[in-house]
Design a protein around this motif. Structure first.
Motif, PDB file in Angstrom:
ATOM      1  N   LEU A   1       2.407 -10.292  -3.291  1.00 33.19           N
ATOM      2  CA  LEU A   1       2.397 -10.174  -4.745  1.00 33.19           C
ATOM      3  C   LEU A   1       2.175  -8.728  -5.173  1.00 33.19           C
ATOM      4  N   ALA A   2       1.283  -8.033  -4.462  1.00 36.72           N
ATOM      5  CA  ALA A   2       0.993  -6.647  -4.805  1.00 36.72           C
ATOM      6  C   ALA A   2       2.198  -5.743  -4.548  1.00 36.72           C
ATOM      7  N   LEU A   3       2.984  -6.083  -3.513  1.00 36.75           N
ATOM      8  CA  LEU A   3       4.129  -5.248  -3.148  1.00 36.75           C
ATOM      9  C   LEU A   3       5.357  -5.505  -4.013  1.00 36.75           C
ATOM     10  N   ALA A   4       5.405  -6.649  -4.655  1.00 34.07           N
ATOM     11  CA  ALA A   4       6.574  -7.008  -5.461  1.00 34.07           C
ATOM     12  C   ALA A   4       6.707  -6.073  -6.667  1.00 34.07           C
ATOM     13  N   GLY A   5       7.897  -5.528  -6.852  1.00 35.67           N
ATOM     14  CA  GLY A   5       8.163  -4.719  -8.025  1.00 35.67           C
ATOM     15  C   GLY A   5       7.714  -3.270  -7.942  1.00 35.67           C
ATOM     16  N   LEU A   6       7.266  -2.812  -6.756  1.00 31.32           N
ATOM     17  CA  LEU A   6       6.875  -1.414  -6.625  1.00 31.32           C
ATOM     18  C   LEU A   6       8.086  -0.500  -6.833  1.00 31.32           C
ATOM     19  N   ASP A   7       7.859   0.665  -7.403  1.00 28.62           N
ATOM     20  CA  ASP A   7       8.941   1.618  -7.619  1.00 28.62           C
ATOM     21  C   ASP A   7       8.988   2.690  -6.535  1.00 28.62           C
ATOM     22  N   PHE A   8       8.360   2.435  -5.415  1.00 29.29           N
ATOM     23  CA  PHE A   8       8.445   3.316  -4.263  1.00 29.29           C
ATOM     24  C   PHE A   8       8.217   2.487  -3.005  1.00 29.29           C
ATOM     25  N   GLU A   9       8.542   3.055  -1.863  1.00 28.40           N
ATOM     26  CA  GLU A   9       8.368   2.352  -0.595  1.00 28.40           C
ATOM     27  C   GLU A   9       7.065   2.795   0.053  1.00 28.40           C
ATOM     28  N   PRO A  10       6.066   1.912   0.113  1.00 26.31           N
ATOM     29  CA  PRO A  10       4.795   2.307   0.736  1.00 26.31           C
ATOM     30  C   PRO A  10       4.964   2.513   2.232  1.00 26.31           C
ATOM     31  N   VAL A  11       4.066   3.280   2.818  1.00 25.43           N
ATOM     32  CA  VAL A  11       4.177   3.529   4.250  1.00 25.43           C
ATOM     33  C   VAL A  11       3.961   2.221   5.016  1.00 25.43           C
ATOM     34  N   ASP A  12       4.698   2.082   6.113  1.00 24.58           N
ATOM     35  CA  ASP A  12       4.608   0.902   6.958  1.00 24.58           C
ATOM     36  C   ASP A  12       3.390   1.043   7.856  1.00 24.58           C
ATOM     37  N   LEU A  13       2.474   0.105   7.753  1.00 27.77           N
ATOM     38  CA  LEU A  13       1.232   0.197   8.514  1.00 27.77           C
ATOM     39  C   LEU A  13       1.316  -0.470   9.879  1.00 27.77           C
ATOM     40  N   ALA A  14       2.462  -1.080  10.196  1.00 26.77           N
ATOM     41  CA  ALA A  14       2.626  -1.712  11.505  1.00 26.77           C
ATOM     42  C   ALA A  14       2.463  -0.655  12.598  1.00 26.77           C
ATOM     43  N   GLY A  15       1.671  -0.975  13.586  1.00 28.35           N
ATOM     44  CA  GLY A  15       1.446  -0.047  14.677  1.00 28.35           C
ATOM     45  C   GLY A  15       0.331   0.952  14.423  1.00 28.35           C
ATOM     46  N   THR A  16      -0.255   0.931  13.236  1.00 26.68           N
ATOM     47  CA  THR A  16      -1.383   1.809  12.937  1.00 26.68           C
ATOM     48  C   THR A  16      -2.694   1.022  13.090  1.00 26.68           C
ATOM     49  N   PRO A  17      -3.831   1.702  13.211  1.00 23.66           N
ATOM     50  CA  PRO A  17      -5.113   0.993  13.318  1.00 23.66           C
ATOM     51  C   PRO A  17      -5.406   0.086  12.137  1.00 23.66           C
ATOM     52  N   LEU A  18      -4.874   0.417  10.958  1.00 22.88           N
ATOM     53  CA  LEU A  18      -5.111  -0.434   9.788  1.00 22.88           C
ATOM     54  C   LEU A  18      -4.499  -1.813   9.965  1.00 22.88           C
TER      55      LEU A  18
END
Length: 212
Positions: free
Chosen positions: A58-75
């Motif tokens: 829900l938070a990602l829907a409608g964003l006007d930019f592409e957030p960084v992909d956290l896959a493979g990161t410690p987060l």
């Protein structure tokens, strides 16, 4: 008929309230102090966004930019607590993502794409420079960064690591005084983030500032 009119009025009031909140600027302005600093209790409360977090889809829907992909990161290995999108000058240009650390503390990644909302002109090389080394004495992947540690009452603390990469403004929060192991952990999480994708494809890359 009377009940139907009341219902319509209530819906309109809720919609107006949502529009007001959505068009607000930054919910969090980090006080520019020399760390550590003692602050009022309500100032630390501004960093508690738990009640506003939504499931990430829900938070990602409608964003006007592409957030960084956290896959493979410690987060990505942490427990996700959800996220929150924020409107900046009519664009969904800021994203908050919160995670639970194994010791129970919370870490939040904040991304603001300044090209998406026009806060920074991607063609203005002067405006695209990193913060000066004097104002940001720390480093994240050879980029100027700033660490603010805010202390409140009853031993509470919030640490905010801030830096920029191209048109992307980042903050990492942790609800603790970032000293020793906690400090190393915060910087390691920041350094592991991948390179962002510009909201505007023709935005020029901003090189890292060499360490002095």
């Amino acid at each position: 008929m009377h009940a139907k009119r009341l219902t319509l009025i209530a819906i309109a009031a809720i919609a107006a309230g949502y529009t007001l909140l959505s068009s607000a600027g930054s919910a969090i302005d980090v006080p520019r102090r020399q760390a550590p600093a003692t602050v009022a209790r309500d100032e630390l409360a501004r960093f508690d966004i738990a009640s506003r977090l939504k499931p990430l889809p829900l938070a990602l829907a409608g964003l006007d930019f592409e957030p960084v992909d956290l896959a493979g990161t410690p987060l990505a290995a942490l427990t996700s607590l959800g996220g929150m999108a924020e409107d900046v000058q009519g664009e969904h240009a800021r994203l908050y993502r919160s995670f639970r650390l194994p010791d129970g503390r919370t870490v939040t990644l904040v991304e603001h794409d300044m090209a998406a909302d026009g806060t920074r002109d991607p063609h203005d090389s002067t405006a695209s420079r990193e913060r000066s080394a004097m104002d940001a004495p720390e480093r994240v992947n050879d980029r100027p960064a700033r660490l603010d540690v805010l202390h409140g009452s009853a031993g509470r603390a919030v640490s905010i690591l801030s830096w920029q990469e191209g048109q992307r403004d980042y903050q990492l929060w942790i609800d603790a005084a970032a000293q020793g192991e906690a400090r190393q952990q915060l910087f390691a999480l920041a350094a592991a983030l991948p390179t962002s994708v510009a909201a505007k494809p023709d935005a020029p890359a901003v090189p890292a500032t060499p360490a002095t």
